[in-house]
Design a protein around this motif. Structure first.
Motif, short mmCIF file in Angstrom:
data_model
loop_
_atom_site.label_atom_id
_atom_site.label_comp_id
_atom_site.label_asym_id
_atom_site.label_seq_id
_atom_site.Cartn_x
_atom_site.Cartn_y
_atom_site.Cartn_z
N GLU A 160 2.84 -17.08 -0.92
CA GLU A 160 3.04 -16.03 0.59
C GLU A 160 2.84 -17.22 1.44
O GLU A 160 3.77 -17.28 2.57
CB GLU A 160 1.35 -16.11 0.56
N ASN A 188 -3.85 -11.28 2.55
CA ASN A 188 -2.12 -10.35 1.74
C ASN A 188 -2.92 -10.74 0.33
O ASN A 188 -2.33 -10.70 -0.42
CB ASN A 188 -1.16 -11.50 2.38
N CYS A 191 -5.20 -8.55 -0.81
CA CYS A 191 -4.58 -7.32 -0.82
C CYS A 191 -3.39 -7.01 -2.28
O CYS A 191 -3.87 -6.44 -3.27
CB CYS A 191 -3.38 -6.79 0.28
N PHE A 192 -3.07 -8.78 -2.19
CA PHE A 192 -2.30 -8.71 -3.68
C PHE A 192 -3.96 -8.41 -4.71
O PHE A 192 -3.35 -7.53 -6.19
CB PHE A 192 -1.48 -10.00 -4.36
N GLY A 196 -3.28 -5.05 -5.70
CA GLY A 196 -1.44 -5.12 -6.16
C GLY A 196 -0.09 -5.19 -5.31
O GLY A 196 0.70 -5.42 -5.63
N HIS A 197 -0.64 -5.69 -3.57
CA HIS A 197 0.99 -5.65 -3.43
C HIS A 197 0.28 -6.28 -2.12
O HIS A 197 -1.17 -6.32 -1.77
CB HIS A 197 1.84 -4.34 -3.31
N ARG A 198 1.35 -6.51 -1.30
CA ARG A 198 1.13 -7.43 -0.36
C ARG A 198 1.13 -6.34 1.01
O ARG A 198 1.76 -4.98 0.74
CB ARG A 198 1.97 -8.89 0.01
N GLU A 200 4.16 -6.80 4.95
CA GLU A 200 4.26 -7.12 6.05
C GLU A 200 3.54 -7.96 7.16
O GLU A 200 3.36 -6.92 7.81
CB GLU A 200 6.11 -6.65 6.30
N GLU A 259 -5.73 3.96 0.28
CA GLU A 259 -5.11 3.61 -1.27
C GLU A 259 -5.45 3.35 -2.79
O GLU A 259 -4.87 3.62 -2.95
CB GLU A 259 -5.25 1.17 -1.24
N HIS A 263 -3.46 4.81 -6.22
CA HIS A 263 -3.96 4.09 -7.36
C HIS A 263 -3.82 5.59 -7.86
O HIS A 263 -3.24 5.27 -9.71
CB HIS A 263 -4.87 3.45 -7.43
N ARG A 273 -3.16 -2.78 -12.98
CA ARG A 273 -2.56 -4.13 -12.14
C ARG A 273 -3.55 -4.74 -10.84
O ARG A 273 -2.99 -5.74 -10.41
CB ARG A 273 -2.41 -3.02 -10.96
N ASP A 274 -4.67 -4.57 -10.85
CA ASP A 274 -5.32 -4.67 -9.88
C ASP A 274 -6.91 -4.47 -9.54
O ASP A 274 -6.74 -3.55 -10.87
CB ASP A 274 -4.62 -4.79 -8.10
#
Length: 503
Positions: A160, A188, A191-192, A196-198, A200, A259, A263, A273-274
């Motif tokens: 990051e 972020n 968020c990860f 499970g993702h960031r 932009e 979100e 999922h 995953r998260d």
């Protein structure tokens, strides 16, 4: 006849004035009787009838006003906000006595109307009792599973920073406001872990979310919030920031709910995953169990709480870090020299480097102390009668731990009001952490995101110092003025991040 009606009119007028006077006196006397200080209760300033001390505290610098009151009334004193009694705790010994020694008695959160309407007693920050214990235990174990406190999370943070460094380099040393960028950078990481993702940095939807979080921390510490929490039945009918806050919470919850729905579509129970995957799985496995608190509404509030605990405080600390490095270039140079000597320019930092970077570590901790990010911690409430500082505090009284009183205590720090990394170094130049360093509070309600924050602060700060030299725009002096809210943030500013030697 005219004189008769005149007499009647004057009598009615006099009678109305008497009734009004009687009503006012009755309200004042009733308020005094209801709210008179119990025997053995902590002392405090005189309070106005009905509203208490709401208008006698400057809500643009509440922590400073509370510190001044401690000089007059002692380390344990009381206030009134509306009809609620509040006890303010000051000093390391009193806070340890309350939050650690008697931690079980102060483990619950007060039932503030604004928070109740937001979370309905769910989540991990503002919940109490069984729900809090179950949700906190699950959150801590799940976040550890995904790397918090472990080396496995380091690559995520450092990756990051790579994105962040590219963003700053794109300005080519020209002035930039780091506010939203740093919010995005730190968020972020959460968020990860949670999604499970960031996102932009140019993602408009996510930028709007960051701006909404910024509004939240301001509104919740405002006088309007105090009035709403004290008189919700009355204030909710008037326009004000509380209505804006409700709209923000709705938008934030809708974002999280979207979100969660994504999922559900792609979830594989054998591949977690998260955090959301783990929670959805827990909802299924816990169905039918006694005292089960796992459901989708609780998941939404828990995710929201994780964002608050794991992003706002850390990004604000890093913004203070930029200011302090620009204000004290000689300290910045010493940090960079130590990093160059220990790490060099050929690799990224690691948590294993911290032991060999005592000065850098000391600077990070001094930024946290001086930044004083959560000056009044988060309120507690007594769930039984307790003795604090020699006073009797009954069940159901709100407790404010004044962390400012500890982080700036002249008896604990050599130069409490001066930025001095030496506070965290012994005579041999080795890192030491004084007992009075409690920016994450203490006891059973210790900040949920502490381990993540410590890792992020060290890795992000060290990476910045390795790659950039920070300075103010030409002709501008760094302003250390703050903006009071739930967090104590610097006022918006621009900074120049000048790339050091290219790798």
């Amino acid at each position: 006849m005219d004189s008769f009606f005149s007499l009647i009119g004057s009598y009615v007028d006099w009678d109305f004035k008497s009734l009004l006077l009687f009503t006012v006196v009755f309200i004042i006397v009733a308020d005094y009787v209801k709210n008179r200080r119990p025997v053995g209760f902590p002392p405090g300033p005189w309070a106005l009838p009905i509203v208490g001390n709401i208008f006698s505290i400057d809500h643009t610098k509440t922590h400073e006003d509370l510190l001044q009151l401690a000089e007059k009334y002692g380390d344990v004193y009381s206030l009134r906000t509306g009809q609620e009694r509040v006890v303010v705790l000051n000093g390391l010994e009193v806070l340890k006595e309350a939050l650690v020694t008697q931690g079980d008695s102060l483990a619950d959160r007060p039932d503030y109307p604004l928070q109740t309407e937001r979370s309905h007693g769910l989540g991990v920050i503002f919940s109490s009792g069984h729900n809090w214990r179950q949700q906190r235990r699950f959150a801590l174990s799940t976040l550890r599973y995904f790397g918090i406190g472990k080396k496995s999370l380091e690559p995520v943070i450092l990756d990051e920073f790579t994105h962040c460094a590219e963003e700053f380099r794109s300005f080519k040393g020209k002035p930039v406001n780091p506010h939203l960028i740093m919010n995005n950078v730190v968020s972020n990481i959460i968020c990860f872990l949670v999604f499970g993702h960031r996102f932009e940095y140019g993602d408009e939807k996510f930028l709007k979310l960051m701006q909404m979080f910024d509004e939240i921390v301001q509104i919740q510490a405002s006088m309007c919030a105090q009035l709403y929490n004290s008189f919700p039945a009355l204030v909710r009918h008037f326009p004000g920031p509380h209505k804006r806050l409700k709209l923000i919470w709705k938008d934030v919850k809708d974002f999280i709910r979207a979100e969660i729905n994504e999922h559900k579509k792609t979830m594989d129970p054998s591949d977690r995953r998260d955090y959301i995957d783990c929670y959805l799985n827990e909802i299924q496995t816990s169905k039918g169990q006694d005292d089960n608190t796992f459901d989708e509404e609780n998941l939404i509030i828990c995710v929201l709480d994780l964002f608050v605990a794991g992003s706002e405080t850390t990004s604000t600390t890093l913004r203070w870090a930029f200011l302090y490095m620009a204000k004290y270039p000689e300290i910045q140079e010493k940090v960079q020299a130590e990093i160059d000597r220990v790490i060099g320019q050929s690799r990224q930092p690691s948590m294993e480097d911290r032991a060999n970077l005592p000065y850098t570590d000391a600077v990070v901790h001094e930024i946290q102390r001086m930044g004083n990010i959560v000056p009044l911690s988060v309120p507690h409430i007594t769930n039984r009668d307790v003795q604090l500082g020699g006073y009797t505090v009954p069940k159901g009284v709100i407790i404010i731990p004044n962390l400012t009183s500890v982080l700036f205590d002249k008896n604990e720090w050599e130069t409490p009001n001066t930025f001095n990394p030496g506070h965290f170094l012994n005579e041999e130049g080795k890192f030491v952490k004084p007992a009075a360093f409690i920016p994450f509070s203490a006891g059973k309600r210790l900040c949920l995101g502490e381990n993540l924050a410590r890792m992020e602060l060290f890795l992000f700060f060290t990476s910045f110092m390795q790659n950039f030299t920070l300075s103010m725009p030409a002709g501008v002096k760094p302003s250390m003025d703050f903006r009071f809210g739930v967090t104590l943030a610097p006022k918006d500013y621009e900074i120049c991040a000048i790339p050091r030697q290219e790798k």
